[in-house]
Each structure stands twice: as structure tokens, then as C-alpha cells.
Design a protein around this motif. Structure first.
Motif, PDB file in Angstrom:
ATOM      1  N   UNK A   1       0.833  -1.204   0.000  1.00  0.00           N
ATOM      2  CA  UNK A   1       0.000   0.000   0.000  1.00  0.00           C
ATOM      3  C   UNK A   1       0.866   1.250   0.000  1.00  0.00           C
ATOM      4  N   UNK A   2       0.260   2.344  -0.464  1.00  0.00           N
ATOM      5  CA  UNK A   2       0.893   3.651  -0.366  1.00  0.00           C
ATOM      6  C   UNK A   2       0.617   4.184   1.035  1.00  0.00           C
ATOM      7  N   UNK A   3       1.685   4.421   1.791  1.00  0.00           N
ATOM      8  CA  UNK A   3       1.540   4.940   3.156  1.00  0.00           C
ATOM      9  C   UNK A   3       1.594   6.464   3.099  1.00  0.00           C
ATOM     10  N   UNK A   4       0.516   7.121   3.482  1.00  0.00           N
ATOM     11  CA  UNK A   4       0.468   8.583   3.424  1.00  0.00           C
ATOM     12  C   UNK A   4       1.405   9.209   4.448  1.00  0.00           C
ATOM     13  N   UNK A   5       1.628   8.515   5.555  1.00  0.00           N
ATOM     14  CA  UNK A   5       2.529   9.048   6.582  1.00  0.00           C
ATOM     15  C   UNK A   5       3.976   9.018   6.106  1.00  0.00           C
ATOM     16  N   UNK A   6       4.388   7.904   5.483  1.00  0.00           N
ATOM     17  CA  UNK A   6       5.772   7.765   5.016  1.00  0.00           C
ATOM     18  C   UNK A   6       5.993   8.393   3.649  1.00  0.00           C
ATOM     19  N   UNK A   7       4.897   8.603   2.895  1.00  0.00           N
ATOM     20  CA  UNK A   7       5.024   9.164   1.562  1.00  0.00           C
ATOM     21  C   UNK A   7       5.670   8.203   0.585  1.00  0.00           C
ATOM     22  N   UNK A   8       5.346   6.906   0.699  1.00  0.00           N
ATOM     23  CA  UNK A   8       5.925   5.909  -0.196  1.00  0.00           C
ATOM     24  C   UNK A   8       5.174   4.600  -0.111  1.00  0.00           C
ATOM     25  N   UNK A   9       5.496   3.678  -1.017  1.00  0.00           N
ATOM     26  CA  UNK A   9       4.877   2.347  -1.011  1.00  0.00           C
ATOM     27  C   UNK A   9       5.550   1.504   0.056  1.00  0.00           C
ATOM     28  N   UNK A  10       4.758   0.837   0.867  1.00  0.00           N
ATOM     29  CA  UNK A  10       5.280   0.001   1.944  1.00  0.00           C
ATOM     30  C   UNK A  10       4.569  -1.350   1.938  1.00  0.00           C
ATOM     31  N   UNK A  11       5.209  -2.351   2.559  1.00  0.00           N
ATOM     32  CA  UNK A  11       4.607  -3.659   2.773  1.00  0.00           C
ATOM     33  C   UNK A  11       4.272  -3.804   4.257  1.00  0.00           C
ATOM     34  N   UNK A  12       3.008  -4.120   4.559  1.00  0.00           N
ATOM     35  CA  UNK A  12       2.541  -4.270   5.940  1.00  0.00           C
ATOM     36  C   UNK A  12       2.213  -5.736   6.199  1.00  0.00           C
ATOM     37  N   UNK A  13       2.979  -6.368   7.080  1.00  0.00           N
ATOM     38  CA  UNK A  13       2.767  -7.785   7.360  1.00  0.00           C
ATOM     39  C   UNK A  13       1.461  -7.971   8.123  1.00  0.00           C
ATOM     40  N   UNK A  14       0.663  -8.919   7.679  1.00  0.00           N
ATOM     41  CA  UNK A  14      -0.683  -9.078   8.237  1.00  0.00           C
ATOM     42  C   UNK A  14      -0.659  -9.376   9.731  1.00  0.00           C
ATOM     43  N   UNK A  15       0.282 -10.190  10.184  1.00  0.00           N
ATOM     44  CA  UNK A  15       0.266 -10.543  11.599  1.00  0.00           C
ATOM     45  C   UNK A  15       0.780  -9.411  12.491  1.00  0.00           C
ATOM     46  N   UNK A  16       1.155  -8.266  11.876  1.00  0.00           N
ATOM     47  CA  UNK A  16       1.557  -7.103  12.663  1.00  0.00           C
ATOM     48  C   UNK A  16       0.536  -5.971  12.571  1.00  0.00           C
ATOM     49  N   UNK A  17      -0.575  -6.220  11.866  1.00  0.00           N
ATOM     50  CA  UNK A  17      -1.662  -5.241  11.806  1.00  0.00           C
ATOM     51  C   UNK A  17      -2.589  -5.518  12.983  1.00  0.00           C
ATOM     52  N   UNK A  18      -2.588  -4.622  13.972  1.00  0.00           N
ATOM     53  CA  UNK A  18      -3.389  -4.833  15.183  1.00  0.00           C
ATOM     54  C   UNK A  18      -4.859  -4.492  14.961  1.00  0.00           C
ATOM     55  N   UNK A  19      -5.124  -3.505  14.095  1.00  0.00           N
ATOM     56  CA  UNK A  19      -6.507  -3.098  13.827  1.00  0.00           C
ATOM     57  C   UNK A  19      -6.563  -2.460  12.449  1.00  0.00           C
ATOM     58  N   UNK A  20      -7.714  -2.563  11.820  1.00  0.00           N
ATOM     59  CA  UNK A  20      -7.907  -1.973  10.493  1.00  0.00           C
ATOM     60  C   UNK A  20      -9.355  -1.532  10.346  1.00  0.00           C
ATOM     61  N   UNK A  21      -9.552  -0.351   9.786  1.00  0.00           N
ATOM     62  CA  UNK A  21     -10.908   0.123   9.501  1.00  0.00           C
ATOM     63  C   UNK A  21     -10.928   0.737   8.112  1.00  0.00           C
ATOM     64  N   UNK A  22     -11.925   0.367   7.343  1.00  0.00           N
ATOM     65  CA  UNK A  22     -12.059   0.871   5.977  1.00  0.00           C
ATOM     66  C   UNK A  22     -12.643   2.279   6.010  1.00  0.00           C
ATOM     67  N   UNK A  23     -11.999   3.208   5.294  1.00  0.00           N
ATOM     68  CA  UNK A  23     -12.452   4.590   5.262  1.00  0.00           C
ATOM     69  C   UNK A  23     -13.443   4.804   4.125  1.00  0.00           C
ATOM     70  N   UNK A  24     -14.211   5.855   4.250  1.00  0.00           N
ATOM     71  CA  UNK A  24     -15.215   6.168   3.232  1.00  0.00           C
ATOM     72  C   UNK A  24     -14.602   7.056   2.145  1.00  0.00           C
ATOM     73  N   UNK A  25     -13.507   6.588   1.572  1.00  0.00           N
ATOM     74  CA  UNK A  25     -12.848   7.308   0.481  1.00  0.00           C
ATOM     75  C   UNK A  25     -12.056   6.316  -0.350  1.00  0.00           C
ATOM     76  N   UNK A  26     -12.004   6.526  -1.657  1.00  0.00           N
ATOM     77  CA  UNK A  26     -11.286   5.570  -2.515  1.00  0.00           C
ATOM     78  C   UNK A  26      -9.779   5.646  -2.320  1.00  0.00           C
TER      79      UNK A  26
END
Length: 324
Positions: free
Chosen positions: A192-217
Motif C-alpha cells: 500500500x501507499x503509506x500517506x505518513x511515510x510518503x511511499x509504497x510500503x509492505x505491511x505484514x498481516x500478523x503485525x496489523x493490530x486493527x484496520x478500519x475501511x475509510x469512506x474514500x477511494x
């Protein structure tokens, strides 16, 4: 096989039945459907044109009639025929499917488990194992976080993640624009493109503690997605501090487990190398754990931190032995 090559192979294998089902499609339409550029599609078609069965003569190779205006398959070399699995092939496929169930976010577990049941039913107990085993698997519900991420990728929506970064030894909140889900070294990742880092990053699933889908594409920049380093877990990030290390010959195995650059090997087998790190505390703990096998040459603040941590550890051992 690299991720890039495996993605292309999967695309090539799907092209023949795809164009049989969609004869006369233009290159531009097909490229948009397959998610590649027109130039890449034409390159794939030229590659596919030279594939086929042993013998490699007329009637053996896949035959295509293609231009930018129209693409048609004139000989499929059997790729369009229904697949018939041997017992060995069915077993290998079942093992792969069961592994897929254990990789969060890669697929809908209920769909995979349904495929397992069908293959087991068709191939028999010898290839598939007991039906009870499949029934037990169906009771496993998909992890809610993985389901949310997979849904956002499918729907093309942005995500807010609570993520633990091992390199920084910290948990952070970040908003990302999902691109795809990938498998790297037996782990599933969200690319995914990380808006905080300003670049494409890989996020390992077992390190994602929580996720919520936003109302924007999702709106990842096109230029960033074309950067081949986006699939590299350890590409050199100039925004992170860099340590210069001296690694003893007996600790050369460290090179296999941690990303290193600017490597120089001396005549005695010792190695000088550079390593990026996100958190000085994390890097300090790592270096202390290696003992005398790895020495920090720089920067000075990291070397001092490692020295102080090691001295504190020795002092604690001394106090413990005195108390005994």
C-alpha cells in the motif's frame, strides 16, 4: 522465483483462456482488464507465442493472431482444456490450498475450504485425507482484521491501520491506500501507499493490530507503483539512520538475516557493512545480543548507547553474583 516473475507467469497462463473467451478484444481493452500497460501486454503476447508442447513445431506451440486492434487465439495447445489431476498433483494442490488458508488476507477461507472439499471428493481419500478434517477447517472463521483489509483491497478503498513496526519497535496509526496483497517469504503482506511515510510500503498481516475501511477511494500515485523497489522488504531507505558494523567471521550468518549494504570482506573473514534502523533502542538491544561478534563502528551515539547498555548488563550480573 521472484514475485515479479511469478506474477507474469500467472498472467501468461491465464491469457489463453481469457482471449478464447474474449476474441477480437483490442490491446488497450485487454491491458486495462489485466492491469498492465499496452507495451507489457504486447511483450507478454510475443512471449506466449513461443510457448507450447515438446516438439516445438506447428501444432505444438500456442498460435496467436494479434495486433493493437485485435487479439485472437488460433491454437491453444490444450491450455483451454479442463484440468485433470493425478493423485500426486491433487495432493500437491491440496497442500498449497491448506497453506493458503493459513496465510491471512490472501483469500476468502470459506472459498478455499470449499475448493479443498471438492478436490478431496474428486481425488479420493488417498490424495485428500479425511472429510472430517475439512469439516473442522470450515469452522475456522476469518480474522476480522484480515477480512477488513481484503475487502478494502477488493473495493479499492483507503484504510486506517494500527501497525507494529518491528524495525522501529513501535506501534503507529497510519492511513494507507491499498494496492494488492502479496506473499513474500511465507508471510502475507498488504502492499500500500503509506500517506505518513510518503511511499509504497509492505505491511505484514500478523503485525496489523486493527484496520478500519475509510469512506474514500484508495489513491496511490501511479509513479510510485512503477518503482520496482515497492516489492523489496529491505530496500535502502535514506530517511533512516545507518549503522556501520564490523562483523566477526564467526558471525557472518548475520548477513543472511538482516539487510546490509556497502559490504566489504577482509582477508581474515571479518565483514564491514552498513545497516539501516528505525529505532536506536531497538538497534542497541540487537547489537548487545550479538556480544563481541558484532561491533558498532558508527555513528557515535549508537556506539555509546550499546556500550552503556552492555556495561549496565555487566553491572547487573555483578550485583546478582554478590547477592548470591
Amino acid at each position: 522465483m521472484s514475485q515479479k516473475l511469478s506474477s507474469r507467469l500467472a498472467r501468461l497462463l491465464n491469457m489463453v483462456p481469457y482471449f478464447i473467451a474474449n476474441p477480437g478484444m483490442s490491446a488497450a481493452e485487454a491491458a486495462a482488464e489485466l492491469g498492465v500497460s499496452t507495451a507489457q501486454l504486447m511483450d507478454d503476447l510475443n512471449q506466449l507465442w513461443m510457448c507450447g508442447l515438446p516438439g516445438y513445431g506447428p501444432g505444438d506451440l500456442i498460435d496467436l493472431s494479434f495486433s493493437e486492434e485485435s487479439i485472437e487465439v488460433t491454437f491453444s495447445a490444450g491450455i483451454d482444456r479442463p484440468l485433470r489431476l493425478t493423485s500426486t498433483e491433487a495432493t500437491a494442490l491440496l497442500v498449497a490450498l491448506r497453506s493458503l488458508v493459513e496465510m491471512p488476507g490472501t483469500a476468502d477461507p470459506s472459498a478455499v475450504q470449499g475448493a479443498i472439499a471438492k478436490i478431496e471428493s474428486a481425488a479420493g481419500v488417498a490424495a485428500g485425507g479425511s472429510v472430517a478434517g475439512v469439516a473442522d477447517q470450515r469452522e475456522q472463521a476469518e480474522d476480522p482484521v484480515a477480512a477488513t483489509v481484503r475487502s478494502a483491497v477488493r473495493r479499492g478503498m483507503a484504510l486506517e491501520l494500527t501497525y507494529f513496526s518491528a524495525s522501529r519497535d513501535a506501534v503507529s496509526q497510519r492511513v494507507v491506500d491499498p494496492v494488492r496483497i502479496v506473499l513474500v517469504d511465507n508471510h502475507s503482506y498488504l502492499q500500500a501507499w503509506c500517506r505518513q511515510a510518503g511511499g509504497v510500503r509492505l505491511f505484514r498481516f500478523d503485525r496489523i493490530d486493527a484496520a478500519s475501511e475509510l469512506d474514500e477511494p484508495a489513491a496511490a500515485p501511479e509513479a510510485a507503483l512503477e518503482d520496482g523497489r515497492a516489492m523489496d522488504l529491505f530496500h535502502d531507505n535514506p530517511t533512516l539512520p545507518q549503522a556501520r558494523l564490523l562483523i566477526g567471521p564467526e558471525h557472518a550468518w548475520v548477513m543472511d538475516y538482516y539487510p546490509m549494504t556497502d559490504v566489504t570482506v577482509a582477508a581474515d573473514g571479518s565483514i564491514e557493512a552498513s545497516m539501516r534502523y528505525g529505532s536506536r533502542d531497538w538497534m542497541t538491544r540487537l547489537m548487545v545480543g550479538f556480544g563481541p561478534g558484532v561491533r558498532v563502528l558508527g555513528p557515535d551515539d549508537l556506539a555509546a548507547s550499546v556500550r552503556n547498555r552492555a556495561q549496565a548488563a555487566l553491572a547487573a550480573y555483578g550485583e546478582a553474583s554478590t547477592a548470591d
